[in-house]
Structure formats: C-alpha cells, structure tokens
Design a protein around this motif. Structure first.
Motif, short mmCIF file in Angstrom:
data_model
loop_
_atom_site.label_atom_id
_atom_site.label_comp_id
_atom_site.label_asym_id
_atom_site.label_seq_id
_atom_site.Cartn_x
_atom_site.Cartn_y
_atom_site.Cartn_z
N SER A 241 0.85 -1.19 0.00
CA SER A 241 0.00 0.00 0.00
C SER A 241 0.89 1.25 0.00
O SER A 241 2.01 1.22 0.51
N ASN A 244 -0.44 -0.67 -4.32
CA ASN A 244 -1.03 -2.02 -4.45
C ASN A 244 -0.97 -2.58 -5.87
O ASN A 244 -1.86 -3.32 -6.28
N TYR A 325 -1.60 -9.09 1.85
CA TYR A 325 -2.71 -8.41 2.51
C TYR A 325 -2.31 -6.95 2.74
O TYR A 325 -1.18 -6.65 3.09
N PRO A 326 -3.25 -6.02 2.56
CA PRO A 326 -2.89 -4.61 2.65
C PRO A 326 -2.82 -4.07 4.08
O PRO A 326 -2.09 -3.13 4.35
N VAL A 336 -5.66 -9.92 -0.35
CA VAL A 336 -6.07 -9.44 -1.68
C VAL A 336 -5.21 -10.05 -2.78
O VAL A 336 -5.53 -9.91 -3.95
N ASP A 377 -11.41 -4.05 -0.74
CA ASP A 377 -10.47 -3.07 -1.28
C ASP A 377 -10.71 -2.84 -2.76
O ASP A 377 -10.87 -3.80 -3.53
N HIS A 379 -8.92 -2.20 -5.26
CA HIS A 379 -8.00 -2.80 -6.24
C HIS A 379 -8.10 -4.32 -6.26
O HIS A 379 -7.44 -4.98 -7.05
N THR A 405 -16.65 -8.13 4.88
CA THR A 405 -15.93 -8.66 3.72
C THR A 405 -16.93 -9.32 2.78
O THR A 405 -18.13 -9.34 3.03
#
Length: 760
Positions: A241, A244, A325-326, A336, A377, A379, A405
C-alpha cells in the motif's frame, strides 16, 4: 520492453517508401478508429498489428498501432532490418497510427521504430503474436477443475516465435475492454489492449521484452463505460500500500534440497504420527532494528526461527497467512493477493528457502489459508469486471456481516478453479505440507452470524451452504490425491458432523479439525480459582465424550491471546508461582490428551502481554528463571511426546485411552492411561489444586515398576520438587478398574507421567 534503437540500418529514407493509402480507410471507419485509439475496442487483435485487406480491389498489408505521444512511426522488417513502411496518425483518432506496406501481401515479422519528443525506440509489437492460451487449460478453468490456473492466468514468462516475454491473462467475462497498464507503458490503458476469448471470458496479451519486477495492473472498462484499475488476481508478487500494484515475477526457479523430506512425508499416516505444532506470525515472532520495529527477513528467519523450532522439539511450524494483505491488523486473514507471497519478509524464492530449511531439519510447514472471504479493497476482487464476479451477487450470501468482507460465489465454476488452483499453488510451488483453512464454519452455514431474514435458505429450505460443502469435498479429495502426505486442517467451531470423515462416507474430507470445544472448556477451567474448579470438573472431562468423533488438533492459537482475552499465563489466578505451576500442569494435561497439539508462539515461555502484531514477543522475559523453566518444560514435553507412541499412535481410537479417575472433582484430580498399538501404557495424573496429596492411590494396567518420566513440579521446571523418587511399584490391589495400583505423592498444581518399565 521498449529499447533505444541502434545505428540506422542501411535502408531507404522514409520519404522514398511507397506512400500509404488513406489511414481512415485502413481502419474501417472513424468510430472504429476512435475506439481503438481510446483503448475501448473489444476486438483489438482483429485491427491492431499487421493484417491483410483489400483496397481498391487489390490485396495489401496494413499495420495499425496505438502509440501515445509518438511523433513518427516506421515499420521495419525484423529479418533484414529494412524500413518497409511509415505509419501516419489517423485523423481525429490520435494516437492511432496506420499505413499500408506497398507491394507486400504476406504477413511477416516486424518491429516498430517510433520517434518520441525525447527518444527514438525500437518496439516489438505485441499485436503480431498469436494467442498463447491452451484450450484444454481454459476448458478446465471454466469447468471448475483447473488445478494449475496460475500457469496461464496472471503474468507468466513465455517464449513465442523466438521472442521472450510475459503472457498476461485475466478472467473478466463481463468487461467491455481490458488493458494491461504498467511501468512499461506509462500506465496508459490505450497502449496494450487485450484479446478477448468469448468462450472462457479470459483476456490475454503477450508482451515481449519485459523484465521481472515491473509494476502493472489491469484497466477494466465495465459495460457502463466506467474504467477501474485492478490488481491481478493471479499476481505472484505485489507492491505494498498505497499503490497495491501487481509485479511481474522474476524468471527464476528454486533448486529444492528437500527430496528426502518430501518422499518420507508421503509415507506417513499422520493420524498415527506425532504432531506438535508451533504457530507463528512471522511479523511479530521477533523483530530487529534500534526501535524493534523492523521485520526479520527470510534469511534471518532461517538463522533464528528454524533452530529455535528444532530446539523446542516441535514437529511442525504453522505460519499465519502469507498471501498478500494490505492491512497489518488483519494478520493476513483478509488477503487481496492469494497467489502473491507478502512482500514483508522477502521474495518468493526466499520463502521457498525458508520452507526448504525447515524440511532439511525434519520440520513440516503448515500454512493458514483463507478461502472463506475477501476484503472490499477497490483494487481487489470486489466487482472485478464491474459485476459480482468472484463474490455471490445476493448480499445474503455474498457479504460477511462480522468482518465487512465479501464471500466467494462457491457455486461458480471459475471461482472453484481459482480457489482449487490457489491451494495447489502453495502446496506445489512452495512445498507446503498442509493447509489450515480459516473460518470453515462461516462457509458451511448460510445463516452464519445472521439474524432471521438476513439469509436465504438453500434449494431444500436448509441452512447448509451446499456449494461450499461441495467445494470443500472436491478440494480435499483432489489435494490428497495430488499431494501425498499433506494435511488438510479445518478451523471449524460448531458440531458439524464428519469434518474429518472421508468424502465417500459423507464427510468433508479434512485430515484434522481444530478442537475448539476442548480449548474453550479447558481455558475456562484454568481461569478459575482452584477453590472453584471442583464445581467445573466437567470442563476438563467433557472433551472425552466426543474425542473420537473427529481427528482433532488441540489448539491454543493466537485467537486466545488477543482482544482483551489476556495471555495464557495471565488468564490464571493467583501469584506467579501458581500461574506458572498451573500452566505447566495444563500443558502436561494437553500433551497427554488424545489429539495432536498446537501452541501459539510466546506461550511456550509465558508471554505476559497479549499478542500484538506490531511488536516482537517479549524475549527479554527469558532472563527470568520462571520463564526459562516453562520453556524447558515445553521442550521436555515435546521430547517425551515424540518418543512415546502411546501419546499419539491411537489418537483416533477410543481403545487407546482409559480413564483411571475422571470423577474426583472434590480434589480436582484427573488420572488416565494412553496405550500404543502394542498395549504399552503411559499414565498421566493431574492435580489442579495447590494441595499436595500424599498416598494418593491410582490404578495401573500392569504389575511392576513405573518410572516417573516427567513431573511438572520438578525444581528443573520451577516446582516444589514433590515427587516419587524416580518411580512407583505396583501392589496387587485392584483400583479404578485396573488389576493393580500404587500409592503416589501427587504434587500441587502439577501433571506427572508414569511409564511401566520392563525389569531385568
């Protein structure tokens, strides 16, 4: 990749080349030209590149290219290097260039020499290459049976017609147009519009000349005309991040040195083998730097974590999720980038080196895997092509209320292939020895954490998620077939029957299930003052009522030491002596109880603070003797456990266990036997009060001398050293259902192991 051109080849000046015909005529009409120029044409490979066409009744070749920012473009014959045509901007459709090639009518290999305001570049046109997708691969993907989707979806190194490059491929069936954008095209979606395969919904393009590490995303135009930028669902490397972006993987392979482990693993029946798991969050096991905020990288983890796990005697290490994962605070459970090992600790090759290092010292590696949900997210996967592609469209099935989620559409074949292939990816590419599936309960029930009216029943009116059940059954069946010796483990917190039963017998097909009931009951018990434990004796015995309904792992995981639950040592009442003594006794009970073991990092030495993902464990505590002694106790438990088949050989067999006394609630004492396949017994006696019980009689299965193998009250572990002089000898007095018995000295807040010894 764009390259600066070398010296001018021996060719005619551009002005001497036969002039091309009208550029708009070369492109059909102005609407087509504008769509191509703007990167929103859904069939670019029928237009861009080199094509035959008939103009004024004559066959000719035309070359079209979208070249943002270009001043001039020329076509070069790749074989001779000669200039064969010049391309001109198409009126009202910049940056589209087009031109015919005079007398030539048969397509040939070519390059584009392009002049920009500050440079002149030689480009290998991606639109001269054919599709590199295999019909069998895409067919299996669309059928939900593809186990190797990462080999053709995402960014993969390929060679085509002598050129090395990257094949980009993405599933986006409802998109109007898709482009690859990245470092190599100035993030301009007009430059690399992709080819669409209507039958599979996959878009692809082969771009020659790229290098590993370049950043990219997909620019996707939905049918409403809106453009969005998405990370690659199959990316094998991602940028952190806030950007991403996905990254082109490096073209490298790891030379594995674990053949002996992999071969041996396939011969082990893990249900009848010792399994003691050390659960690790790599970001907080240990940190470095002057302020202790920097992660250890994989090389440092090889040097520090590997020998530590070996010294502690664990058989396996389990990593919390390593898919990208962000948000650090998700601990990896909201990934993600399912195919991208997180950037935090090093490269994919370095992760393979860590797994390899564990295998070479005989330690298995398990990985937490998250197929239950994914974050929203922008993206990521959410509304990936402008529609609910990966998630279920009905929010009653596609949205998770607890974690905000999205839930996968388990009934969609392509989503099945996405998840199946991802599981195979970790097992195959990284030699992972098993997957622990997170939040399986949320997958199984349509009404999970939902109120009446917030969920939709299945076609039979039930609450079971039939699509998820079918996915799990198929997943486990395929993985156990394809990767011998692995372990599939379910974190399942309900009384769902048959989680670890074979699919053929109606089960889900997992190898093991976390015993969440045992964990909740026993932690509740040790959290009580000893004077009150006699009223809750059932919390320590109830697990044996259902112990053989599944293949269980007794788990004391990260979830039990966060969010105000306190660390294990701080759950226990009393002064420090009682805390440590009780925890040692509890671990002794756990290691002797039917089932395998899992212990979260820090619990082996009495971590005081709750686990915090942003900080290292409190390793400085090991300067204090009680913490050293607790660590020594866990080490000796693991050593004893691995050496005694009675503690693991018949975990799933009720005949391998016998209570000696499960009713002495008044004294808070538990006594039981474990038997191996040959009938050899290990006797465990636990006292969960601070009272010494001298002359306490226990039944014994065989006459003779029993050595005191382990005693958690030994001074070596910080105890009061109440013991039995090294062992006990039976009397011919039946007791507790056994033919023989003996009087023992039962230490306070302690667990003692006895084993029969054959006399000379």
């Amino acid at each position: 990749m764009q390259q600066q051109s070398s010296a001018q080849s021996e060719t005619r000046p551009i002005a001497d080349i036969e002039p091309e015909t009208d550029t708009v005529a070369c492109c059909g009409d102005i609407a087509v030209c504008q769509a191509l120029a703007e990167g929103r044409h859904g069939d670019v490979f029928n237009w861009l590149g080199m094509h035959q066409l008939t103009l004024d009744g004559k066959k000719s070749l035309v070359v079209r290219a979208v070249l943002p920012g270009a001043l001039e473009a020329t076509v070069l014959d790749s074989k001779t290097g000669k200039k064969v045509a010049s391309l001109s901007p198409v009126a009202d459709a910049e940056p589209l260039f087009a031109g015919t090639l005079g007398r030539r009518t048969k397509p040939f290999a070519y390059q584009l020499q392009v002049r920009y305001p500050d440079a002149e570049l030689l480009l290998d046109d991606p639109y001269r290459y054919p599709s590199l997708l295999d019909e069998k691969d895409t067919y299996l993907f669309c059928e939900g049976r593809q186990q190797q989707a990462w080999r053709f979806l995402g960014a993969n190194w390929q060679e085509c017609n002598g050129s090395k490059g990257v094949l980009f491929a993405v599933w986006a069936p409802n998109a109007q147009a898709v482009s690859v954008i990245g470092d190599f095209n100035c993030w301009d979606h007009r430059r690399h519009s992709m080819r669409f395969h209507q039958g599979s919904g996959i878009w692809e393009i082969f771009i020659p000349g790229l290098v590993g590490g370049e950043h990219y995303k997909y620019a996707i135009q939905a049918h409403n005309g809106y453009w969005q930028q998405k990370a690659d669902p199959f990316a094998r490397s991602m940028e952190p991040s806030p950007h991403n972006a996905s990254r082109v993987p490096f073209d490298e392979c790891w030379d594995w040195c674990d053949a002996s482990w992999m071969t041996g693993r396939s011969q082990i029946a893990w249900h009848k083998a010792p399994i003691s798991i050390y659960e690790v969050h790599l970001g907080s096991w240990r940190r470095k730097g002057h302020d202790g905020r920097d992660y250890l990288d994989y090389e440092e983890l090889i040097a520090q974590l590997v020998p530590y796990v070996v010294a502690m005697g664990f058989t396996h290490v389990e990593f919390m999720p390593l898919s990208e994962y962000p948000f650090d605070g998700s601990w990896g459970y909201q990934p993600v980038g399912m195919y991208a090992p997180t950037y935090r600790f090093g490269s994919a090759a370095a992760l393979k080196a860590l797994v390899d290092a564990f295998h070479q010292v005989g330690i298995g590696v398990l990985l937490d895997w998250v197929p239950a949900h994914f974050p929203k997210d922008p993206h990521g996967l959410a509304r990936f092509d402008g529609t609910c592609l990966y998630e279920h469209e009905d929010p009653r099935r596609g949205s998770h209320p607890d974690w905000d989620t999205l839930i996968y559409n388990y009934g969609r074949k392509e989503v099945q292939s996405f998840l199946l292939s991802n599981a195979c990816y970790w097992l195959q590419e990284f030699h992972i020895d098993g997957l622990r599936l997170d939040a399986v309960s949320s997958m199984l029930y349509l009404d999970y954490s939902r109120k009446p009216g917030e969920w939709a029943p299945n076609q039979y009116g039930g609450r079971e998620n039939l699509d998820a059940i079918a996915l799990l059954q198929d997943l486990n069946t395929r993985l156990y077939t394809s990767y011998p010796g692995i372990m599939m483990i379910a974190e399942e917190s309900t009384a769902w029957g048959g989680v670890s039963r074979d699919v053929g017998g109606g089960g889900l097909g997992f190898g093991f299930k976390w015993n969440m009931g045992w964990m909740h009951d026993t932690l509740s018990y040790i959290s009580r003052d000893p004077i009150h434990r006699s009223y809750h004796h059932h919390e320590m015995t109830f697990s044996l009522v259902y112990a053989y309904t599944e293949q269980f792992i007794l788990s004391l995981s990260h979830d039990e030491v966060v969010h105000g639950k306190r660390s294990l040592i701080e759950k226990i009442p009393g002064d420090d002596w009682q805390k440590f003594a009780t925890l040692r006794a509890y671990y002794g009970f756990m290691w002797a109880h039917p089932g395998k073991q899992l212990l979260f990092m820090g619990n082996e030495f009495g971590q005081r603070h709750e686990w915090q993902h942003d900080y290292s464990l409190d390793w400085h505590l090991l300067q204090f003797e009680p913490h050293q002694q607790l660590q020594r106790w866990v080490t000796d438990l693991n050593r004893c456990y691995r050496q005694l088949p009675a503690l693991w050989q018949r975990d799933g067999d009720g005949a391998g266990f016998a209570w000696l006394d499960c009713t002495d609630a008044a004294d808070s004492v538990l006594a039981f036997c474990r038997f191996d396949d040959h009938g050899n017994a290990l006797v465990a006696v636990c006292n969960f009060t601070p009272t010494v019980r001298l002359g306490y009689r226990i039944g014994l299965p065989k006459a003779g001398h029993y050595a005191e193998l382990l005693n958690s009250d030994s001074h070596f572990y910080g105890g009061s050293d109440v013991g039995n002089g090294g062992g006990i000898t039976t009397e011919h007095q039946p007791w507790q259902g056994m033919q023989y018995s003996a009087l023992i000295s039962l230490p306070p807040l302690a667990t003692v192991y006895f084993q029969w010894q054959e006399q000379d």
